[in-house]
Design a protein around this motif. Structure first.
Motif, short mmCIF file in Angstrom:
data_model
loop_
_atom_site.label_atom_id
_atom_site.label_comp_id
_atom_site.label_asym_id
_atom_site.label_seq_id
_atom_site.Cartn_x
_atom_site.Cartn_y
_atom_site.Cartn_z
N UNK A 66 0.81 -1.22 0.00
CA UNK A 66 0.00 0.00 0.00
C UNK A 66 0.85 1.27 0.00
N UNK A 67 2.03 1.21 0.60
CA UNK A 67 2.90 2.38 0.61
C UNK A 67 3.22 2.82 -0.82
N UNK A 68 3.64 1.86 -1.65
CA UNK A 68 3.99 2.17 -3.03
C UNK A 68 2.76 2.56 -3.84
N UNK A 69 1.67 1.81 -3.68
CA UNK A 69 0.47 2.07 -4.48
C UNK A 69 -0.19 3.40 -4.13
N UNK A 70 -0.14 3.81 -2.88
CA UNK A 70 -0.78 5.05 -2.47
C UNK A 70 0.14 6.26 -2.66
N UNK A 88 10.00 -6.88 9.88
CA UNK A 88 10.09 -6.29 11.21
C UNK A 88 10.31 -4.78 11.14
N UNK A 89 9.59 -4.07 11.98
CA UNK A 89 9.66 -2.62 12.14
C UNK A 89 9.16 -1.82 10.93
N UNK A 90 8.44 -2.46 10.02
CA UNK A 90 7.83 -1.75 8.91
C UNK A 90 6.52 -1.11 9.39
N UNK A 91 6.21 0.10 8.95
CA UNK A 91 4.95 0.73 9.37
C UNK A 91 3.72 0.02 8.81
N UNK A 92 3.92 -0.85 7.83
CA UNK A 92 2.80 -1.60 7.26
C UNK A 92 2.94 -3.10 7.41
N UNK A 93 4.15 -3.62 7.37
CA UNK A 93 4.33 -5.08 7.32
C UNK A 93 4.96 -5.69 8.56
N UNK A 94 5.11 -4.90 9.62
CA UNK A 94 5.60 -5.46 10.88
C UNK A 94 4.49 -6.30 11.51
N UNK A 95 4.88 -7.39 12.17
CA UNK A 95 3.89 -8.27 12.79
C UNK A 95 4.03 -8.24 14.31
N UNK A 96 5.25 -8.35 14.82
CA UNK A 96 5.45 -8.31 16.27
C UNK A 96 5.68 -6.86 16.71
N UNK A 115 2.13 -3.43 11.86
CA UNK A 115 1.90 -2.47 10.79
C UNK A 115 0.44 -2.40 10.37
N UNK A 116 0.09 -1.33 9.72
CA UNK A 116 -1.31 -1.11 9.31
C UNK A 116 -1.80 -2.24 8.42
N UNK A 117 -1.04 -2.58 7.38
CA UNK A 117 -1.46 -3.65 6.47
C UNK A 117 -1.59 -4.97 7.21
N UNK A 118 -0.64 -5.27 8.08
CA UNK A 118 -0.69 -6.54 8.81
C UNK A 118 -1.83 -6.57 9.83
N UNK A 119 -2.18 -5.43 10.41
CA UNK A 119 -3.36 -5.41 11.28
C UNK A 119 -4.58 -5.86 10.50
N UNK A 120 -4.71 -5.32 9.31
CA UNK A 120 -5.86 -5.67 8.47
C UNK A 120 -5.77 -7.10 7.94
N UNK A 121 -4.56 -7.55 7.62
CA UNK A 121 -4.38 -8.92 7.13
C UNK A 121 -4.79 -9.93 8.21
N UNK A 122 -4.31 -9.73 9.43
CA UNK A 122 -4.63 -10.68 10.50
C UNK A 122 -6.11 -10.61 10.86
N UNK A 123 -6.72 -9.44 10.81
CA UNK A 123 -8.16 -9.32 11.07
C UNK A 123 -8.95 -10.06 9.99
N UNK A 124 -8.53 -9.93 8.74
CA UNK A 124 -9.21 -10.62 7.63
C UNK A 124 -9.02 -12.13 7.74
N UNK A 125 -7.83 -12.57 8.13
CA UNK A 125 -7.59 -14.01 8.33
C UNK A 125 -8.49 -14.54 9.43
N UNK A 126 -8.58 -13.81 10.53
CA UNK A 126 -9.42 -14.24 11.63
C UNK A 126 -10.88 -14.34 11.20
N UNK A 127 -11.37 -13.33 10.47
CA UNK A 127 -12.75 -13.34 10.00
C UNK A 127 -13.01 -14.51 9.05
#
Length: 167
Positions: free
Chosen positions: A51-55, A106-114, A118-130
């Motif tokens: 999303x960083x590149x696309x936006x 790690x430490x990416x504003x979008x792709x960090x997990x621990x 990151x923003x993208x990973x928050x949404x990815x994990x929420x979508x996986x859970x759903x």
């Protein structure tokens, strides 16, 4: 006839395409070397969007997690970008593929997990859970590069050995 391995991993975009990284922050000439190892083992890779590149494009400044959150509709944009990825994982699972998990940065504003996810990973994990998709993960350390791989291969082997199961 060659039979596919029937295993797959979702990976942050820049793992396969360092051209999407902020100029001057690249850590490999193209893809990270461990991606080639995964492919040579027959593990399919699903590339997450960047999303960083696309936006903001390739010539964007470095930004923090908080700065991405202030961009109008950024979280919703991430959600929309992830819909086809979740659909792909579900389609593969319906065909008896084993989804092993996701590899982030790690430490990416979008792709960090621990830590601060990151923003993208928050949404990815929420979508996986759903979607009831288990989401084991591994992160590429901040020190990892094409020339500096240290013990990351051992971490990768442990991740793959879990067989897509959460601990």
């Amino acid at each position: 006839m060659i039979q596919p391995q029937k295993q797959l991993v979702a990976v942050s975009h820049c793992i396969l395409n360092q051209n999407a990284v902020i100029h001057g922050w690249e850590r490999a000439r193209g893809a990270f070397p461990f991606a080639i190892e995964l492919l040579s083992r027959g593990i399919a890779l699903i590339q997450l969007p960047c999303p960083e590149f696309l936006v903001l494009g390739g010539d964007r400044p470095p930004m923090s997690y908080q700065e991405y959150l202030t961009l109008p509709d950024y979280r919703q944009t991430c959600q929309k970008m992830l819909q086809p990825i979740i659909q792909q994982i579900q389609a593969y699972q319906a065909e008896d593929y084993q989804y092993l998990g996701v590899i982030g940065i790690n430490e990416s504003p979008n792709c960090s997990i621990s830590g601060q996810r990151g923003v993208l990973m928050e949404e990815f994990f929420a979508a996986c859970q759903a979607a009831e998709i288990q989401a084991p993960y591994l992160e590429v350390p901040t020190w990892y590069s094409e020339t500096e791989q240290q013990d990351f291969s051992k971490e990768l082997q442990r991740f793959l050995a879990k067989g897509g199961k959460n601990e």
